[in-house]
Design an enzyme around this catalytic site. Structure first.
Site, PDB file in Angstrom:
ATOM      1  N   GLU A   1       4.045   3.750  -4.681  1.00 20.80           N
ATOM      2  CA  GLU A   1       4.598   2.643  -5.457  1.00 20.80           C
ATOM      3  C   GLU A   1       5.789   3.122  -6.285  1.00 20.80           C
ATOM      4  O   GLU A   1       5.918   4.321  -6.550  1.00 20.80           O
ATOM      5  CB  GLU A   1       3.507   2.120  -6.408  1.00 20.80           C
ATOM      6  CG  GLU A   1       2.276   1.563  -5.699  1.00 20.80           C
ATOM      7  CD  GLU A   1       2.479   0.144  -5.162  1.00 20.80           C
ATOM      8  OE1 GLU A   1       3.629  -0.242  -4.856  1.00 20.80           O
ATOM      9  OE2 GLU A   1       1.471  -0.580  -5.047  1.00 20.80           O
TER      10      GLU A   1
ATOM     11  N   ASN B   1       8.181  -4.334  -2.924  1.00 17.06           N
ATOM     12  CA  ASN B   1       8.783  -3.571  -4.025  1.00 17.06           C
ATOM     13  C   ASN B   1       9.356  -2.234  -3.546  1.00 17.06           C
ATOM     14  O   ASN B   1       9.674  -1.368  -4.347  1.00 17.06           O
ATOM     15  CB  ASN B   1       7.754  -3.341  -5.138  1.00 17.06           C
ATOM     16  CG  ASN B   1       6.538  -2.558  -4.644  1.00 17.06           C
ATOM     17  OD1 ASN B   1       6.498  -2.122  -3.500  1.00 17.06           O
ATOM     18  ND2 ASN B   1       5.560  -2.365  -5.502  1.00 17.06           N
TER      19      ASN B   1
ATOM     20  N   ASP C   1      -2.439   5.904   4.904  1.00 19.73           N
ATOM     21  CA  ASP C   1      -3.179   5.622   3.669  1.00 19.73           C
ATOM     22  C   ASP C   1      -4.492   4.891   3.944  1.00 19.73           C
ATOM     23  O   ASP C   1      -4.758   4.457   5.073  1.00 19.73           O
ATOM     24  CB  ASP C   1      -2.308   4.792   2.704  1.00 19.73           C
ATOM     25  CG  ASP C   1      -1.614   3.610   3.388  1.00 19.73           C
ATOM     26  OD1 ASP C   1      -1.981   3.285   4.533  1.00 19.73           O
ATOM     27  OD2 ASP C   1      -0.710   3.022   2.785  1.00 19.73           O
TER      28      ASP C   1
ATOM     29  N   HIS D   1       7.765  -0.004  -1.615  1.00 19.94           N
ATOM     30  CA  HIS D   1       6.837   1.116  -1.421  1.00 19.94           C
ATOM     31  C   HIS D   1       6.719   1.484   0.057  1.00 19.94           C
ATOM     32  O   HIS D   1       6.910   0.644   0.941  1.00 19.94           O
ATOM     33  CB  HIS D   1       5.467   0.858  -2.068  1.00 19.94           C
ATOM     34  CG  HIS D   1       4.583  -0.125  -1.390  1.00 19.94           C
ATOM     35  ND1 HIS D   1       4.046  -1.218  -2.023  1.00 19.94           N
ATOM     36  CD2 HIS D   1       4.094  -0.177  -0.128  1.00 19.94           C
ATOM     37  CE1 HIS D   1       3.272  -1.889  -1.187  1.00 19.94           C
ATOM     38  NE2 HIS D   1       3.288  -1.276  -0.034  1.00 19.94           N
TER      39      HIS D   1
HETATM   40  C1  GLP Z   1       0.567  -2.060   2.548  1.00 17.88           C
HETATM   41  C2  GLP Z   1       0.585  -0.742   3.313  1.00 17.88           C
HETATM   42  C3  GLP Z   1       2.009  -0.318   3.659  1.00 17.88           C
HETATM   43  C4  GLP Z   1       2.741  -1.486   4.289  1.00 17.88           C
HETATM   44  C5  GLP Z   1       2.815  -2.620   3.319  1.00 17.88           C
HETATM   45  C6  GLP Z   1       3.597  -3.821   3.845  1.00 17.88           C
HETATM   46  O1  GLP Z   1       0.851  -1.887   1.219  1.00 17.88           O
HETATM   47  N1  GLP Z   1      -0.038   0.319   2.593  1.00 17.88           N
HETATM   48  O2  GLP Z   1       1.966   0.798   4.524  1.00 17.88           O
HETATM   49  O3  GLP Z   1       4.031  -1.083   4.663  1.00 17.88           O
HETATM   50  O4  GLP Z   1       1.467  -3.025   3.054  1.00 17.88           O
HETATM   51  O5  GLP Z   1       2.743  -4.658   4.555  1.00 17.88           O
HETATM   52  P1  GLP Z   1       3.197  -5.834   5.506  1.00 17.88           P
HETATM   53  O6  GLP Z   1       3.704  -5.179   6.740  1.00 17.88           O
HETATM   54  O7  GLP Z   1       1.952  -6.624   5.733  1.00 17.88           O
HETATM   55  O8  GLP Z   1       4.236  -6.589   4.784  1.00 17.88           O
END
Ligand code: GLP
Length: 239
Positions: A141, A134, A67, A136
């Site tokens: 989402e 959440n 993404d 995702h």
């Molecule tokens: C963002 C990314 C996700 C990732 C999530 C969790 O939203 N788009 O791909 O898994 O963050 O991030 P973190 O690993 O910093 O908790």
């Protein structure tokens, strides 16, 4: 779905790096699906270390990221283009690496183009995922339906809140992103999801033991024939 629980976050990073290294060693021209966020940083550091020690070669491998924020210039330090360059690409020798274009004029077209490009390169062999608080994955989402292909998505208040730590002000956090869809992710031959820390425990519970539902996007991984979840004890605390 296989769940492996490790004591510390560093053990998760190491185990994940081992899976990626094994993938690239067994199939040097692998197509890797990569993720951003804090979770994969330790994994990327380990891969960089092995590469610099001459143990791991990416010269035939290519990668597709999950993404990118919409409307953020690629040169912005918070763009996922910048993140990937800094955390991984500048320190290894990946043959080619692709991210969706968050500044495309027509996002629907860009999503279709990205999915077609993944298919044209043979599909993703191993997709790395983090998980949002959440549930995702990528930027898919919680919603009423699973989005199939790569598309423009609205970020939820919980995600904007979680990601504001990287930006100067909350207003600076983009409200939209372009993300691989659940269908794009599920087409990967192997999926490795990593989760560390107590604030991921509910999402991990939903992903592993919850009902498969678009309200908990990661729960779809229960339907994947080759998915593994690597988590530390804190993230596995509610299982
Ligand atoms: C963002 C990314 C996700 C990732 C999530 C969790 O939203 N788009 O791909 O898994 O963050 O991030 P973190 O690993 O910093 O908790």
């Amino acid at each position: 779905m296989v769940v492996r629980v490790y004591r510390y976050p560093e053990d998760v990073s190491f185990a994940c790096a081992l899976l990626i290294a094994a993938q690239v060693t067994q199939k040097p021209d692998s197509v890797l699906g990569l993720a951003t966020g804090s979770s994969p940083i330790g994994t990327y550091q380990q891969l960089v270390k092995w590469h610099q020690e001459g143990k791991l070669d990416f010269s035939q491998a290519i990668s597709f990221n999950l993404d990118e924020y919409a409307g953020l210039p690629e040169s912005n330090p918070n763009s996922y283009h910048s993140f990937m360059r800094e955390q991984l690409f500048q320190s290894i020798n990946m043959k080619a690496s692709y991210l969706p274009n968050g500044n495309a004029k027509d996002m629907a077209e860009e999503g279709k183009r990205y999915d077609a490009q993944i298919k044209e390169k043979g599909g993703i062999d191993l997709q790395l995922l983090g998980i949002g608080r959440n549930g995702h994955i990528g930027f898919n989402e919680p919603a009423e339906d699973f989005a199939y292909g790569t598309s423009l998505v609205d970020l939820t208040p919980s995600t904007i809140d979680a990601n504001k730590r990287f930006f100067e002000k909350e207003e600076d956090v983009p409200r939209k992103a372009i993300s691989m869809g659940i269908g794009t992710i599920m087409e990967a031959k192997k999926i490795v999801l990593i989760a560390m820390g107590q604030d991921k425990a509910e999402a991990v519970l939903g992903a592993v033991q919850g009902k498969v539902s678009p309200g908990m996007p990661a729960s779809i991984l229960q339907m994947h024939p080759n998915a593994v979840i690597l988590c530390d004890e804190a993230a596995a605390g509610l299982l």
